[in-house]
Design an enzyme around this catalytic site. Structure first.
Site, PDB file in Angstrom:
ATOM      1  N   GLU A   1     -18.255 -18.521 -12.593  1.00 48.09           N
ATOM      2  CA  GLU A   1     -18.602 -17.715 -11.414  1.00 48.09           C
ATOM      3  C   GLU A   1     -17.445 -16.793 -11.021  1.00 48.09           C
ATOM      4  O   GLU A   1     -17.659 -15.666 -10.603  1.00 48.09           O
ATOM      5  CB  GLU A   1     -18.951 -18.672 -10.271  1.00 48.09           C
ATOM      6  CG  GLU A   1     -19.429 -18.010  -9.015  1.00 48.09           C
ATOM      7  CD  GLU A   1     -19.862 -19.025  -7.972  1.00 48.09           C
ATOM      8  OE1 GLU A   1     -20.967 -19.590  -8.115  1.00 48.09           O
ATOM      9  OE2 GLU A   1     -19.113 -19.259  -7.024  1.00 48.09           O
TER      10      GLU A   1
ATOM     11  N   HIS B   1     -23.528 -12.069  -1.413  1.00 52.41           N
ATOM     12  CA  HIS B   1     -22.372 -11.599  -2.173  1.00 52.41           C
ATOM     13  C   HIS B   1     -22.726 -11.682  -3.652  1.00 52.41           C
ATOM     14  O   HIS B   1     -23.797 -12.160  -4.023  1.00 52.41           O
ATOM     15  CB  HIS B   1     -21.137 -12.451  -1.860  1.00 52.41           C
ATOM     16  CG  HIS B   1     -21.280 -13.880  -2.265  1.00 52.41           C
ATOM     17  ND1 HIS B   1     -22.090 -14.765  -1.572  1.00 52.41           N
ATOM     18  CD2 HIS B   1     -20.744 -14.572  -3.291  1.00 52.41           C
ATOM     19  CE1 HIS B   1     -22.038 -15.942  -2.162  1.00 52.41           C
ATOM     20  NE2 HIS B   1     -21.226 -15.852  -3.210  1.00 52.41           N
TER      21      HIS B   1
ATOM     22  N   HIS C   1     -27.974  -7.890 -12.410  1.00 50.76           N
ATOM     23  CA  HIS C   1     -28.201  -6.970 -11.293  1.00 50.76           C
ATOM     24  C   HIS C   1     -29.405  -7.360 -10.442  1.00 50.76           C
ATOM     25  O   HIS C   1     -30.122  -6.515  -9.926  1.00 50.76           O
ATOM     26  CB  HIS C   1     -28.285  -5.522 -11.783  1.00 50.76           C
ATOM     27  CG  HIS C   1     -26.941  -4.979 -12.131  1.00 50.76           C
ATOM     28  ND1 HIS C   1     -26.333  -5.243 -13.335  1.00 50.76           N
ATOM     29  CD2 HIS C   1     -26.070  -4.233 -11.417  1.00 50.76           C
ATOM     30  CE1 HIS C   1     -25.148  -4.666 -13.352  1.00 50.76           C
ATOM     31  NE2 HIS C   1     -24.956  -4.052 -12.202  1.00 50.76           N
TER      32      HIS C   1
ATOM     33  N   CYS D   1     -19.939 -18.272   1.528  1.00 46.02           N
ATOM     34  CA  CYS D   1     -21.024 -18.053   0.565  1.00 46.02           C
ATOM     35  C   CYS D   1     -22.417 -18.099   1.187  1.00 46.02           C
ATOM     36  O   CYS D   1     -23.415 -17.908   0.508  1.00 46.02           O
ATOM     37  CB  CYS D   1     -20.922 -19.035  -0.595  1.00 46.02           C
ATOM     38  SG  CYS D   1     -19.484 -18.723  -1.632  1.00 46.02           S
TER      39      CYS D   1
ATOM     40  N   HIS E   1     -21.355 -12.013  -8.029  1.00 46.42           N
ATOM     41  CA  HIS E   1     -20.382 -12.512  -8.992  1.00 46.42           C
ATOM     42  C   HIS E   1     -20.572 -11.798 -10.326  1.00 46.42           C
ATOM     43  O   HIS E   1     -21.684 -11.417 -10.682  1.00 46.42           O
ATOM     44  CB  HIS E   1     -20.547 -14.011  -9.232  1.00 46.42           C
ATOM     45  CG  HIS E   1     -20.285 -14.842  -8.031  1.00 46.42           C
ATOM     46  ND1 HIS E   1     -19.015 -15.094  -7.555  1.00 46.42           N
ATOM     47  CD2 HIS E   1     -21.129 -15.491  -7.192  1.00 46.42           C
ATOM     48  CE1 HIS E   1     -19.090 -15.848  -6.485  1.00 46.42           C
ATOM     49  NE2 HIS E   1     -20.370 -16.107  -6.239  1.00 46.42           N
TER      50      HIS E   1
END
Length: 149
Positions: free
Chosen positions: A136, A29, A75, A25, A31
């Site tokens: 998550e 990345h 986003h 992490c 979710h």
């Protein structure tokens, strides 16, 4: 009249990276977050009230969470502003990306605390935030309860 809890669920896509973390992490990345918002209050009993029987109109709760969480975080890529990720954030912003620099490490735990503060500030006086659940992944989530805080 009894206190009643109602829950509305929301979804949004957010990218992040955990600076200084010792696992995967640390890389950027994303979710597909699921946020469950539970409020508590007494249903309206005024016979002529257009929202008779409701604790809060689900549409009113949706408006609050949409403005405070969904519209901000959906986003977007979030970074802790106190890390070297600010350099990456600036480059992404220069390329037109939606980037949010936070005062905290963007873990689910910290995000749910932030969301609780923002949502609580917008609720009507007779409605209290009871709990939040920020999922998550399908198997990992953070929960916030007013009774614990």
């Amino acid at each position: 009249m009894s206190n009643i809890r109602i829950t509305k669920q929301f979804t949004f896509e957010t990218g992040h990276a955990l600076y200084g973390y010792d696992g995967k992490c640390k890389n950027v990345h994303g979710h597909s977050y699921k946020l469950s918002v539970t409020v508590i209050g007494k249903p309206i009993t005024e016979i002529n009230h257009v929202k008779l029987g409701m604790v809060i109109d689900f549409g009113d709760l949706k408006k609050i969470v949409k403005e405070e969480v969904e519209d901000v975080f959906d986003h977007a890529t979030v970074f802790n502003k106190n890390t070297p990720h600010v350099e990456l954030a600036k480059e992404l912003q220069d390329r037109g990306h939606n980037v949010i620099l936070l005062d905290y490490q963007p873990t689910s735990e910290n995000m749910v605390i932030d969301f609780a503060k923002k949502i609580t500030a917008r609720l009507p006086q007779n409605i209290r935030l009871f709990s939040l659940k920020l999922q998550e992944t399908e198997t990992s989530y953070a929960e916030w309860y007013a009774s614990d805080n």
